[in-house]
Design an enzyme around this catalytic site. Structure first.
Site, PDB file in Angstrom:
ATOM      1  N   ASP A  21      -1.246  -6.018   1.171  1.00  0.00           N
ATOM      2  CA  ASP A  21      -0.093  -5.106   1.099  1.00  0.00           C
ATOM      3  C   ASP A  21       1.167  -5.911   0.811  1.00  0.00           C
ATOM      4  O   ASP A  21       1.571  -6.743   1.634  1.00  0.00           O
ATOM      5  CB  ASP A  21       0.038  -4.355   2.446  1.00  0.00           C
ATOM      6  CG  ASP A  21       0.956  -3.150   2.352  1.00  0.00           C
ATOM      7  OD1 ASP A  21       1.773  -3.082   1.415  1.00  0.00           O
ATOM      8  OD2 ASP A  21       0.850  -2.271   3.234  1.00  0.00           O
TER       9      ASP A  21
ATOM     10  N   ARG B 149       4.161  -4.448  -0.017  1.00  0.00           N
ATOM     11  CA  ARG B 149       5.334  -3.562  -0.027  1.00  0.00           C
ATOM     12  C   ARG B 149       6.455  -4.085   0.861  1.00  0.00           C
ATOM     13  O   ARG B 149       6.212  -4.807   1.814  1.00  0.00           O
ATOM     14  CB  ARG B 149       4.927  -2.149   0.452  1.00  0.00           C
ATOM     15  CG  ARG B 149       4.117  -1.423  -0.581  1.00  0.00           C
ATOM     16  CD  ARG B 149       3.609  -0.116  -0.044  1.00  0.00           C
ATOM     17  NE  ARG B 149       2.624  -0.304   1.011  1.00  0.00           N
ATOM     18  CZ  ARG B 149       2.071   0.685   1.689  1.00  0.00           C
ATOM     19  NH1 ARG B 149       2.427   1.925   1.445  1.00  0.00           N
ATOM     20  NH2 ARG B 149       1.177   0.429   2.613  1.00  0.00           N
TER      21      ARG B 149
END
Ligand SMILES: Nc1nc2c(ncn2[C@@H]2O[C@H](COP(=O)(O)OP(=O)(O)OP(=O)(O)O)[C@@H](O)[C@H]2O)c(=O)[nH]1
Ligand SMILES: [Zn+2]
Length: 237
Positions: free
Chosen positions: A152, A154
């Site tokens: 991830d 983000r």
């Protein structure tokens, strides 16, 4: 500091210093314009922002007065072109997006931030590469790692200036992802409550949902999910 009528700087030069690192990420978010956005559930106000650091556009949809004191029902949604726009059943994104808008409409007040960080930050074409690997048996985490990415990538620091612009001080956040709650909180967003958003389970995404719960820490069990409807019912109010 406003620069002209349509476009003014909401926030400049917020420096984020990750723990143990000297690197600094400068977040620069500019509000560009707002308009009405009618949907099957409510007419939202759509606020457009530009991230000068990345050149990406981000959107906030609001309903009602979100700038008054109490916590606002909210969703921080990461772009998933395949699920949000192309009806993909590989994931739960499109179903969650629709359910979040419906719940905000039912409440009469809320905010949805639509962040252009496709594929958990790796971008659309790399997500297609990851899907190709998943077609061969890799799970969503293994596929990212095989391509050389973390699971991830983000970031949520850009939410702060967007929410500040809208006057939102606290969120009742619809998410199953406790890491998203932690990351938002670290970046300065106040979250008063986490609300589960378990919808859209179908035979194509059960393995994906189980991997998210098992490896990415999402707080959900398959039994919690409402099943996905057919494409027609996804588009009806
Ligand atoms: N790299 C990659 N990204 C994916 C995959 N499936 C969905 N995505 C992206 O994942 C993002 C959504 O993240 P999720 O892990 O589904 O959910 P979340 O936002 O962490 O948590 P919720 O708030 O509960 O939805 C979107 O940007 C999607 O494009 C996949 O298999 N690989
Ligand atoms: Zn998706």
């Amino acid at each position: 500091m406003p620069t002209n009528l349509l476009s003014w700087v909401v926030y400049i030069g917020r420096a984020l210093v990750p723990a143990g690192s000297q690197s600094r990420i400068i977040v620069t978010i500019r509000f560009i314009a707002a308009s009405q956005l009618p949907t099957p559930w409510a007419t939202f106000t759509m606020h457009g922002f530009e991230d000068e650091a990345t050149g990406k556009d981000h959107i906030a949809l609001t309903l009602g007065d979100v700038s008054i004191g109490e916590a606002v029902l909210g969703r921080v949604h990461s772009e998933c072109l395949t699920g949000d726009a192309l009806f993909s059943m590989r994931c739960d994104c499109g179903y969650q997006l629709q359910e979040a808008l419906k719940r905000i409409a039912a409440e009469g007040r809320g905010v949805l931030l639509y962040l252009r960080q496709e594929g958990r930050g790796i971008g659309l074409l790399n997500k297609i590469r990851a899907y190709h690997l998943q077609d061969q048996g890799y799970d969503t985490v293994e596929a990212n790692e095989h391509l050389g990415f973390n699971a991830d990538l983000r970031r949520y620091d850009l939410c702060v200036p967007m929410l500040e612009h809208l006057g939102v001080r606290s969120l009742k956040l619809m998410t199953n992802n406790p890491r998203k709650v932690d990351a938002l909180t670290r970046d300065g967003v106040t979250i008063s409550e986490r609300l589960a958003l378990t919808t859209g389970r179908n035979p194509h995404n059960e393995h994906y949902l189980s991997t998210k719960a098992g490896k990415l820490g999402h707080l959900m069990a398959l039994e919690d999910f409402t099943p996905a409807g057919d494409v027609e019912s996804r588009r009806k109010p």
